[in-house]
Every structure is written in C-alpha cells, then in structure tokens.
Design an enzyme around this catalytic site. Structure first.
Site, PDB file in Angstrom:
ATOM      1  CG  ASP A  14      -2.033   0.987   1.156  1.00 29.96           C
ATOM      2  OD1 ASP A  14      -2.128   1.694   0.132  1.00 29.96           O
ATOM      3  OD2 ASP A  14      -2.816   1.080   2.118  1.00 29.96           O
ATOM      4  CG  ASP A 104      -3.501   3.832  -3.286  1.00 24.88           C
ATOM      5  OD1 ASP A 104      -4.410   3.025  -3.521  1.00 24.88           O
ATOM      6  OD2 ASP A 104      -3.585   4.709  -2.409  1.00 24.88           O
ATOM      7  CD  GLU A 105      -5.666  -0.834  -1.118  1.00 26.13           C
ATOM      8  OE1 GLU A 105      -5.343  -1.613  -0.190  1.00 26.13           O
ATOM      9  OE2 GLU A 105      -6.640  -0.064  -1.047  1.00 26.13           O
TER      10      GLU A 105
END
Length: 400
Positions: A14, A104-105
């Site tokens: 993350d 983003d993860e």
C-alpha cells in the site's frame, strides 16, 4: 481457529499518502512539509498534515483550519496514473500473482518462492526498496497468511514500514486491535459495538458468533466473528489478464554513458521477452520511459503492424526509441529507464505477410534461451554487452 495457508506468504502493498507522496517526489520544495492535494475536498494529505488531524476526504477549509501552514496543490491524475503503472510493474517483477485493489494498493502471493527469492519478508523488503529507488515513493507492506490480515498489518505498519504477522501469531496480533480495524466496521457499527461493551477485536471473539449475530444480524455477525478469529480463505485473484507488462531500472545519480544505458535496456528487454512468452501473450506497442536528474520524464512509443513475442523485434523497436530520445539524455542525464509492452493479445495463429521472407529462427532461439534460463537460472546465459556488468566472466554469451 482455521487458517487456510501453512505459511505467511500473502503481501499487501500500500503506497503511503499516494497523491501527496507523488507531489513531494516531483516537487522537492514540498518534501517534509504538510501538503494537501485538492482544495474543495482533500483528496490526499501528506503525513505531515495527517499528524495534526487532517484526513481525506475532508472539506478543504476544515483541513486548513487544522493545519494553517499546509500547502494546497491541484491534483495531477496523469502523474498519479503513471506512478501507479510503474509501481505495478515492480509488483509484476516480484510475482505473477498480483491482485490490484486500487491504483495504490495490491495483494501479492509469494508462496512457493522461498528457494529462488527468499522468505516472504525478504521479498517484501526488496519490493519496498525497489519502489523507493525505481519510482521514488514510500510503500508499506504487510505480510500474513490471509489477505485480511496482510491488509491489517500494512495499516498498522504505516507509514513506510514492513510488518509481518507470523504464522501462529494471528490472534495475538489481531485481538488487541480496535474494532475499526475490521472490514465492515464503520462509525455506526462501531457505536453499536461500543454500546455493547465491545471495543477490541478480542472482545468480538469472546462475545461469540451467536452473540454477534444477535447484535448485528446474521450476515454481519458471522462476518465480523470470522474476521476476529483470523478466518479468511480468499486467495489472491488474478483472473483479469493485464493489458501490459513492463519493467524499469534506476540508474542512480551518477552520470551514465550511452553504452551503460543501452546495456540496461538490453537486460530489460530480455526479461520482458521471457515474461511475454511465459504468459503466452504477444505485444503490439513498445513504450520507453526515461527519467532525468530533475525528476522530469519523457515517454516514447511505437506500435507494430503485427503482434509479436520476439525478443529481437522488441529490442529493435526499443533501440530505435532510445536513439530518438538520446539527445535529451545527453543534455539532461538519465536516472531511470523503463520499458512497457502494451496492447497485449493472446498468442494465436499468425497470418504471414506477403512476400514471404526466408525462415526466421529467432523464435526458436528465444524458446531455447527461455528453457535454459528456466532450468539453470537467469544467469545461465547473458548478452555480451552485459558480460562484465551483472554476470561472471565465464557466463555464456548471446548475440547482441
């Protein structure tokens, strides 16, 4: 307690305050200062702003009241998307089992990679280092036996951390945490649990499944009780086939010669060619990305008339793109080189073009090289241009 996996081999990666971190990376004057992305509503806040209570989404005027010294910048979604692609290229280099959750993860399954890549924690540490060096962003990774626990571990490990929940230590890690750490617990559910005297995950486990169902209803009660006992049998899902693959390498701040840059490109193309054929895919478009000393970057691309999985074809196109961009490299220096193969298609029958050329045996060579490297390791064969860089002096050579 029932845990489906024998080893803590699921990673949840993350990026930390993603939008704000990209702004701080690209604008050195913002580093170490509170940054808000978005004015009307805060889309992201740097950790310097979060330290005084700023959260997203939060009205901009509330955020500025909490943090009067914050610097507000407009969002640059193209930059964030490009950074996301670069990070996911790193993920793809680590393992083919990647499940993207958002820009983003992602979850990564590194089970069965111990002999060739080390322990899951060692793999996670290298992943964090590559994202930091290659992309210039901080990332936190949680390691556990389930997706749920890996995600909780990454949340607890933030910012810019690495946290493992060791096999057998799931409940010891999970039970002291506040109930808000569980998926499905929002403000209303937290309030109902608090009214029942429940504030930690361990207290949910003690309350029991029947008690939770009575309190929250059958579905929610069973769900939260299962999570409180670390039960999450879901696997990392990779069903959606990626439309591109890529890799990049940081070159450092020291000025590199043109031959060094080309040798790095050769190594990237070799690896991407093997990945392309291993996935039984073909590419139509080659994209070259270069980053300069000032963190500015340039992208060049070229599409092919016919899809290919040939290393030689991809290399020829990549070299042409690098030649076009070389004047910029000479003027500004190069700190990172990346290559992506996009517009991927499943491998199938190829329509031969007229006139028919002499037989091309490059595909046979590619397959032979892939087989040798698969059996004896990546260093079994290398190109002459790379001979004195990353390989020993006795490594067999491939033609340039």
């Amino acid at each position: 307690m029932r845990i489906e996996r024998a080893d803590a081999s699921i990673l949840h990666a993350d990026l930390d305050s993603f939008y704000a971190s990209v702004e701080q990376r690209d604008h050195p004057a913002l580093r170490g200062r509170p940054v808000l992305v978005g004015s009307g509503v805060v889309l992201a806040a740097s950790y310097e702003a979060k330290a005084v209570g700023v959260r997203s989404p939060m009205p901009g005027h509330e955020a500025r009241a909490l943090c009067p010294t914050a610097i507000t910048v407009p969002p640059r979604f193209d930059a964030y998307l490009e950074a996301s692609r670069a990070v996911f290229d790193v993920f793809g280099d680590v393992t083919p089992l990647v499940e993207g959750i958002s820009v983003d993860e992602a979850f990564l399954d590194v089970g069965g990679m111990r002999k060739i890549s080390g322990t899951p924690v060692e793999i996670a540490a290298r992943l964090r280092e590559r994202v930091r060096i290659d992309v210039g962003l901080p990332i936190t990774v949680g390691v556990a036996r389930s997706k749920f626990l890996a995600k909780v571990a990454s949340a607890v490990g933030k910012p810019d951390g690495l946290l493992e929940v060791p096999a057998g230590g799931e409940l010891a890690f999970l039970h002291p945490l506040p109930v808000r750490r569980l998926w499905g617990v929002g403000e209303k559910t937290e309030a109902r649990l608090r009214d029942a005297g429940i504030s930690t995950v361990g207290q949910i486990a003690q309350f029991g499944e029947r008690g939770m169902c009575s309190l929250l209803g059958h579905g929610s009660g069973r769900h939260l009780y299962a999570l409180s006992m670390a039960r999450d049998p879901r696997r990392v899902e990779t069903r959606r086939r990626r439309g591109s693959i890529g890799a990049q390498r940081a070159l450092g701040r020291r000025i590199k010669s043109e031959s060094d840059i080309e040798a790095t490109l050769l190594a990237i193309v070799d690896r991407l060619g093997a990945r392309l054929r291993g996935a039984d895919r073909m590419t139509r478009t080659v994209v070259l990305r270069l980053r300069f000393h000032d963190f500015d970057q340039v992208t060049r691309s070229r599409s092919l008339r016919e899809p290919t999985d040939s290393t030689a074809v991809v290399l020829a196109v990549a070299r042409g793109l690098l030649d076009e961009a070389m004047p910029l490299v000479r003027d500004r220096g190069c700190t990172l080189i990346g290559l992506s193969l996009t517009n991927l298609e499943d491998h199938g029958p190829v329509q031969l073009a007229i006139p028919f050329d002499a037989p091309d045996h490059s595909a046979d060579l590619d397959l032979a090289v892939d087989a040798l490297r698969g059996k004896f390791g990546r260093d079994a064969l290398t190109r002459g241009a790379l001979l004195h860089r990353d390989h020993g002096p006795d490594a067999p050579m491939l033609p340039d």
